[in-house]
Design a protein around this motif. Structure first.
Motif, mmCIF file in Angstrom:
data_model
loop_
_atom_site.group_PDB
_atom_site.id
_atom_site.type_symbol
_atom_site.label_atom_id
_atom_site.label_comp_id
_atom_site.label_asym_id
_atom_site.label_seq_id
_atom_site.Cartn_x
_atom_site.Cartn_y
_atom_site.Cartn_z
ATOM 1 N N UNK A 34 -50.644 -59.411 103.667
ATOM 2 C CA UNK A 34 -51.306 -58.750 104.252
ATOM 3 C C UNK A 34 -52.425 -58.187 103.105
ATOM 4 N N UNK A 35 -52.256 -58.782 101.996
ATOM 5 C CA UNK A 35 -53.277 -58.120 100.793
ATOM 6 C C UNK A 35 -54.047 -59.309 101.373
ATOM 7 N N UNK A 36 -53.717 -60.574 101.357
ATOM 8 C CA UNK A 36 -54.351 -61.662 101.018
ATOM 9 C C UNK A 36 -55.525 -61.417 102.322
ATOM 10 N N UNK A 42 -61.025 -60.367 104.558
ATOM 11 C CA UNK A 42 -61.120 -59.527 105.893
ATOM 12 C C UNK A 42 -60.967 -60.159 107.232
ATOM 13 N N UNK A 43 -59.656 -60.354 107.609
ATOM 14 C CA UNK A 43 -59.063 -61.064 108.147
ATOM 15 C C UNK A 43 -58.321 -59.610 109.006
ATOM 16 N N UNK A 59 -56.389 -65.926 94.129
ATOM 17 C CA UNK A 59 -56.705 -67.635 95.335
ATOM 18 C C UNK A 59 -56.091 -67.344 96.327
ATOM 19 N N UNK A 60 -56.784 -66.486 97.682
ATOM 20 C CA UNK A 60 -55.848 -66.011 98.980
ATOM 21 C C UNK A 60 -55.640 -66.670 99.638
ATOM 22 N N UNK A 61 -56.723 -67.544 99.818
ATOM 23 C CA UNK A 61 -56.745 -68.830 100.892
ATOM 24 C C UNK A 61 -55.471 -69.493 100.612
ATOM 25 N N UNK A 62 -55.521 -69.139 99.313
ATOM 26 C CA UNK A 62 -54.409 -70.518 98.688
ATOM 27 C C UNK A 62 -52.715 -70.013 99.094
ATOM 28 N N UNK A 63 -52.775 -68.820 98.268
ATOM 29 C CA UNK A 63 -51.720 -67.857 98.669
ATOM 30 C C UNK A 63 -51.024 -68.051 99.721
ATOM 31 N N UNK A 65 -66.138 -55.326 110.697
ATOM 32 C CA UNK A 65 -66.212 -56.197 110.764
ATOM 33 C C UNK A 65 -65.281 -57.006 110.054
ATOM 34 N N UNK A 66 -65.085 -58.396 111.322
ATOM 35 C CA UNK A 66 -63.342 -58.979 110.903
ATOM 36 C C UNK A 66 -63.695 -59.821 110.826
#
Length: 995
Positions: A885-887, A892-893, A848-852, A920-921
């Protein structure tokens, strides 16, 4: 319109616009025809659209021999076209009302700028710096016209505009509309920036006590002549159309009032200025009359402005202040005179002058004030709501849900006021039959909705009800109420009417049982039980409510009491006390427990100790919910009683496990670690699992600042928790002869179940204890072999690194426990950055990368004053940065990835360059370049955009490199300061994005 005038109008409106290739003979012929038309005595003005045509032709760009577009040339043709546009406006006597209705903002702006130009106003000169009294009359009037229009346009732009339904889409039309919209927005932006100057110009105009002149067709012709032929006539005080000083003041006052009123929405004090200007306008109209040829004012709008200003501003003139119900209501709301407010609403129920929307808005405002903590407004809200409801009933509208909510608990006072409002809202002598039926239906439905028969009788016996409902209707209603409510309420004095029926013994018992269920007064409970036992000896009254629950360990002792009355009283007092304790009604709980203690002391030492234990638990709850919330330590007497309970050795006393649990949690929360570690009796540790767990936690917390060698207790605590989280395996042979393995989630191998451990931990509030137990579970979570992403935690190094029997641990349950513990810990302190990092790691591990990212950023924000200070390196470690960084990469940011690569102790150029190669970002891309301080990354960006042919983005990157503070020759302190400033801005931007 006459036929001749119509012909003239049609001929003029249909004349073609002058094309560039038209011969000068034809062009001058058209000019002569227009002048002839303007000079004829016709009641119809020429079409205002001619202004648009002339100005469009004059502002058309030209194309040179190299096919390059050039600005419109300042030649004779264009000057004549502009002059023709001015002549049409002069023919209309420069009436801004007519011009604004027919011309767009860009066209009118062009027209008035041409007027300023031809009136000899120097271009680029600020109007506020010009002395109007020293200028020629026509020049001063041109400046006034422009600034009046500027103010009026600003005011007009603040009004909502109804969108015109578009027709079939046409590309050229849509492009033209979009261009005009953008041009209008740019002009409005400039006008708003210059609004203060325009206001000062108009305020200065009010000080001019002289007549001014506005250009006519004749003066415009004179100005267009060759120099030397004018003879100074246009400079004299009599050239042009005369506008009297009072007419100018009237129009300027009105326009100033409008702009002041608009500004009052953000600055209430400005309403006083608006009021002054509007009332001055009113005086001038009354003095000079409204039939002036040179200005028109919408008197209805002026009256509305005056009324609104009278409401929004205080006035020493009581008569003017109390002129309308609106001003009276505003005054009452402002001063808090709610009694008069209700009176106004009550009187308006007869006149019905207030709109329903206004009534509802006042009620909403009152509700908002009541919700902000003003309990005194609850009654006012109810009264205003009743007035609105009766008004709705009389006008045939549906009853608002707010009335139903406020009437959920009716009382005698509420019914009295409702009947008063109904009586004063209808004049029975003059009211129509339809109105009477509406009121009768409302009162009848109100009776049917009430459960208390006494309140129903209050309505049914009222004079208004008797007059509105016929005898048959009243009897039918009474029959309906009797069928619906067979039992009579005897808790208060019965009403002497058709309800005055002798009550049977069963009815009296039922009523006493009802009172027994509701009462929390120990003395009243005793009296009711005595009465009930006097009526019948066959009933067990402790069973009449299924809500009365007493723990089984107590129930067996209480139900062993031989005397029925005493047994019922003890059981009910304890059950009600436990219920009050559960709903945090500690005052009544203490009264009930005290009465029960006094009762059982006389005959049962065992129950006496039970009540003392329950009162101890009650005192713990009371302190934790009261003084303990603010951090005040409990009194020493309470701590002594808690220790005494844990050390108690009275045989055969029924004990509730929750009391021991709360006592240990209480000692841990108030840092009584010395007692738990050194002074608690050994037999108690061996027999009570909560005491053992509390001792191990206290000892581990004491040793945390010490050396690594003194961690024996940490290992003991680890083994206890591992055992609790282990599963017991059993083998079972199936029908097919195969042996299967059965895992029991709640293991009996440990000193308590995992659910009991979790329940105990959720009673802890001390940060160090919570951090210790949380780090233990995090370490246990990380020990499993198949773990991919470790979770970081404070003090995690004190725990063992391995488990001998790894398969016995229920790691799924451990993972669930970690999530629950972190969520609970953050309810205790949402700003603990170590707990926030744990929560972020959990979300990272579960993809859950956005929450992280949200929690990683929050952890940095809380320990750096929202990134205004440097984030401590033990919070944003390299591991945390790499996970961020991984999140970003998986979201895709990619530009954010490149920037975060700079945060590492050694910049990860490989990851940064790979991220920047992504075309594509999902982030802001080049908008983030200002946050990059590593020159190597910026140089790579420049090369990359050059290679792709992205000139604009390359320029942004070059601009970022060119900042002097990034020069490699700068001292190290300057470079670090530049990096720190960019870190701060980037993290703040990220926080706004993810919070």
């Amino acid at each position: 319109m006459s036929a001749e005038a119509a012909d003239r109008e049609a001929a003029t409106s249909s004349r073609p616009c002058t094309p560039p290739q038209t011969s000068w003979f034809e062009f001058l012929l058209e000019e002569a025809l227009l002048e002839q038309h303007l000079q004829k005595p016709s009641p119809d003005p020429p079409p205002v659209q001619l202004i648009v045509q002339f100005l469009e032709q004059a502002s058309k760009p030209s194309v040179n021999e190299q096919n390059q577009v050039q600005p419109p040339p300042d030649n004779k043709r264009n000057r004549i076209l502009k002059l023709l546009a001015l002549k049409v406006a002069a023919h209309l006597k420069w009436d801004l009302d007519v011009l604004e209705k027919s011309l767009s903002v860009p066209v009118l702006n062009m027209l008035l700028n041409e007027l300023l130009c031809i009136s000899k106003v120097p271009p680029g000169t600020k109007h506020v710096d010009v002395d109007l009294s020293s200028l020629p009359p026509t020049t001063a009037m041109a400046i006034l016209l422009y600034n009046r229009w500027a103010i009026r346009t600003i005011v007009q732009s603040s009004f909502p505009v109804k969108q015109v339904k578009p027709g079939p889409p046409q590309l050229n039309v849509m492009n033209q509309m979009q261009q005009e919209k953008e041009l209008t927005e740019n002009i409005l932006k400039v006008l708003k920036e210059q609004a203060a100057d325009s206001i000062l110009v108009l305020e200065g105009a009010l000080k001019l006590n002289k007549d001014l002149y506005v250009h006519t067709i004749r003066t415009l012709d004179l100005l267009a002549m060759e120099p030397g032929m004018v003879n100074g006539e246009t400079e004299s005080s009599t050239a042009g159309l005369k506008i009297s000083a009072e007419e100018i003041q009237c129009q300027v006052c009105y326009d100033l009032g409008a702009i002041y009123f608009q500004q009052g929405s953000t600055n209430a004090a400005v309403h006083e200025n608006a009021k002054e200007k509007f009332f001055k306008t009113k005086e001038l109209i009354a003095k000079n009359g409204s039939s002036s040829l040179h200005f028109t004012i919408d008197e209805e709008r002026l009256a509305g402005y005056c009324q609104a200003c009278g409401v929004l501003t205080s006035s020493s003139d009581d008569a003017s202040q109390q002129a309308t119900p609106y001003s009276q209501i505003h005054s009452c709301m402002k001063s808090g005179n709610y009694q008069d407010l209700v009176k106004i609403f009550l009187e308006d129920n007869l006149t019905l002058s207030l709109p329903v929307q206004f009534r509802q808005s006042v009620l909403r405002e009152l509700f908002q004030k009541a919700q902000q903590g003003n309990d005194a407004l609850d009654e006012v809200c109810f009264k205003v709501c009743v007035c609105n409801t009766v008004c709705d009933v009389l006008q045939g509208r549906t009853i608002d849900i707010q009335f139903c909510q406020l009437f959920l608990k009716p009382s005698k006072e509420k019914i009295d006021f409702l009947l008063e409002v109904c009586s004063r809202s209808i004049n029975l002598e003059n009211a129509s039959e339809a109105l009477k039926r509406k009121m009768a239906a409302f009162l009848k439905n109100l009776c049917l909705g009430l459960e208390d028969l006494q309140l129903v009788f209050m309505i049914s016996s009222h004079e208004l009800f008797i007059k509105l409902l016929k005898d048959d209707e009243r009897k039918l209603l009474i029959d309906q109420m009797r069928k619906r409510s067979p039992r009579i309420n005897l808790c208060t004095k019965p009403v002497t009417s058709f309800y005055d029926i002798p009550a049977s013994a069963s009815v009296n018992i039922g009523q006493l049982e009802h009172q027994l269920i509701l009462s929390v007064d120990p003395w009243r409970i005793r009296q009711i039980l005595i009465e009930l036992h006097g009526m019948t000896s066959e009933r067990q009254f402790w069973t009449i409510s299924n809500k009365w629950e007493v723990p089984n360990v107590y129930g067996n002792v209480i139900l062993g009491i031989k005397d029925n009355l005493t047994r019922d009283l003890v059981y009910i007092l304890m059950a009600k006390g436990l219920h009050c304790c559960a709903i945090k009604d500690f005052v009544h709980a203490k009264q009930l427990f005290a009465a029960c203690l006094e009762l059982v002391t006389e005959f049962s030492p065992k129950l006496r100790q039970v009540m003392l234990n329950e009162m101890l638990l009650l005192d713990i709850y009371t302190h934790e919910a009261g003084a303990g919330v603010s951090g005040e330590r409990p009194p020493s007497d309470l701590i002594s009683r808690v220790r005494g309970y844990l050390e108690m050795r009275v045989p055969d006393i029924p004990l509730r496990q929750v009391i021991a649990e709360e006592c240990v949690a209480f000692l841990l929360n108030w840092r009584e670690n010395e007692y738990l570690t050194m002074q608690v009796p050994l037999p108690l540790v061996q027999t009570n699992p909560y005491v053992k767990l509390g001792q191990l936690l206290a000892a581990t917390c004491k040793e945390l600042p010490g050396p690594k060698e003194s961690r024996r207790t940490a290992k003991d605590l680890w083994e206890v928790v591992v055992q609790i989280c282990s599963v017991s395996n059993q083998h079972k042979r199936g029908n097919d002869g195969r042996v299967s393995l059965i895992k029991h989630r709640e293991s009996t191998l440990g000193i308590m179940y995992r659910s009991e451990l979790l329940s105990f931990i959720k009673k802890l509030r001390e940060p160090l204890v919570l951090t210790t137990i949380l780090s233990l579970f995090v370490k246990l979570h990380n020990v499993r072999e198949d773990i991919v992403n470790d979770i970081a935690a404070e003090h995690i190094s004190i725990w063992p690194s391995s488990i001998p029997n790894l398969q016995s641990v229920d790691f799924e349950a451990v993972a669930v426990t970690v999530k629950e513990l972190v969520s609970y810990a953050l309810t205790i302190n949402a700003n603990n950055h170590f707990w926030l990092i744990i929560q972020a790691d959990i979300y990272f591990a579960t993809n859950q990368y956005s929450a992280a990212l949200h929690y990683y950023l929050q952890a940095g924000a809380v320990c750096s004053d929202f990134f205004n200070k440097m984030v401590p390196p033990d919070v944003y470690t390299d591991q945390v940065i790499k996970r961020m960084i991984k999140c970003c990469s998986l979201l895709n940011c990619h530009t954010q990835v490149a920037i975060l690569c700079q945060f590492l102790r050694e910049v990860d150029y490989k990851t940064a360059f790979k991220a920047l190669q992504e075309q594509s970002s999902h982030d802001a891309m080049d908008s983030y370049y200002e946050y990059i301080w590593d020159v190597t990354i910026l140089e790579y960006l420049t090369y990359l955009h050059h290679k792709r042919g992205e000139t604009d983005k390359r320029q942004i990157a070059i601009k970022a490199i060119g900042q002097t503070e990034l020069n490699a020759s700068n001292p190290e302190e300057v470079l670090q300061l530049a990096a720190q400033r960019r870190k701060k801005k980037f993290l703040q931007a990220m926080a706004k994005l993810y919070f």
